[in-house]
Design an enzyme around this catalytic site. Structure first.
Site, mmCIF file in Angstrom:
data_model
loop_
_atom_site.group_PDB
_atom_site.id
_atom_site.type_symbol
_atom_site.label_atom_id
_atom_site.label_comp_id
_atom_site.label_asym_id
_atom_site.label_seq_id
_atom_site.Cartn_x
_atom_site.Cartn_y
_atom_site.Cartn_z
ATOM 1 N N HIS A 61 -37.960 -56.161 -2.431
ATOM 2 C CA HIS A 61 -37.555 -57.076 -3.339
ATOM 3 C C HIS A 61 -36.509 -56.524 -4.333
ATOM 4 O O HIS A 61 -36.635 -55.260 -4.503
ATOM 5 C CB HIS A 61 -38.602 -57.587 -4.291
ATOM 6 C CG HIS A 61 -39.537 -58.411 -3.093
ATOM 7 N ND1 HIS A 61 -40.321 -59.315 -3.639
ATOM 8 C CD2 HIS A 61 -39.692 -58.670 -1.911
ATOM 9 C CE1 HIS A 61 -40.989 -60.016 -2.856
ATOM 10 N NE2 HIS A 61 -40.629 -59.572 -1.588
ATOM 11 N N GLU A 63 -36.429 -56.292 -7.497
ATOM 12 C CA GLU A 63 -37.052 -55.408 -8.533
ATOM 13 C C GLU A 63 -37.400 -54.036 -8.272
ATOM 14 O O GLU A 63 -37.352 -53.010 -8.778
ATOM 15 C CB GLU A 63 -38.363 -56.118 -9.256
ATOM 16 C CG GLU A 63 -37.892 -57.593 -9.839
ATOM 17 C CD GLU A 63 -37.876 -58.538 -8.973
ATOM 18 O OE1 GLU A 63 -38.216 -59.848 -9.407
ATOM 19 O OE2 GLU A 63 -37.911 -58.763 -7.675
ATOM 20 N N CYS A 91 -42.567 -61.880 -8.518
ATOM 21 C CA CYS A 91 -43.751 -62.198 -7.533
ATOM 22 C C CYS A 91 -44.726 -61.062 -7.908
ATOM 23 O O CYS A 91 -44.774 -60.129 -8.652
ATOM 24 C CB CYS A 91 -43.257 -61.874 -6.121
ATOM 25 S SG CYS A 91 -43.325 -60.482 -5.539
ATOM 26 N N CYS A 94 -43.824 -57.485 -7.242
ATOM 27 C CA CYS A 94 -42.977 -56.854 -8.120
ATOM 28 C C CYS A 94 -43.513 -56.822 -9.603
ATOM 29 O O CYS A 94 -43.312 -55.694 -10.148
ATOM 30 C CB CYS A 94 -41.519 -57.771 -8.208
ATOM 31 S SG CYS A 94 -40.963 -58.047 -6.548
#
Length: 164
Positions: A61, A63, A91, A94
């Protein structure tokens, strides 16, 4: 590419870069429409776009990509003194990574409801995490509980450990 200038960036400039990365990632077919930048002392230290589909890594992801880059640049697992700008509300994975990295502040633009409207629904994860392990949809079974304390005992006695 991280920004380096004697003039500190504004929070709005940092967020615009995160949003720009989200769009670039989609155009380059890297993954979903998510971008993130990590800022230290008004300068962009690290950037990340979602790379899940291009790398085959479900943890790639934006991040997490940015956190990995920032930690590598600073040669540490602690990002105190840094802030993260995410194009969308992180999410649960993250958010956990942001907390573990000890970032000072999180800024985000789109909400998780905005992401859900585009087909990225993290709500299921939030609901699952609130349940007891045995009640989650992922079949879960605790095993060897009586043996599991040994590594923790070794860690507790270790004099030269690096706490995190």
């Amino acid at each position: 590419m991280p920004h380096s200038s004697p003039i500190p960036l504004t929070p709005e400039q940092c967020m615009r870069r995160a949003i720009e990365l989200a769009g670039e990632g989609v155009r380059k077919d890297c993954g979903g429409p998510f971008g993130a930048v990590i800022v230290k002392d008004g300068q962009i230290l690290a950037e990340g776009e979602n790379r899940v589909t291009s790398t085959g890594d479900p943890t790639a992801h934006a991040e997490v990509v940015a956190i990995r880059e920032a930690c590598a640049r600073l040669e540490t697992h602690v990002l105190e003194g840094c802030e993260i700008y995410a194009s969308c509300e992180p999410c649960p994975m993250c958010l956990g990574a942001i907390e573990w990295a000890r970032l000072d502040r999180l800024y985000f633009a789109a909400t998780r409801q905005d992401a859900a409207a585009a087909g990225f629904d993290d709500e299921r994860l939030y609901v699952e995490l609130a349940k007891a392990p045995e009640a989650r949809s992922l079949k879960t079974r605790r095993m060897l509980a009586e043996e599991s304390g040994a590594p923790f005992a070794v860690w507790a006695q270790k004099q030269d450990k690096t706490p995190y």
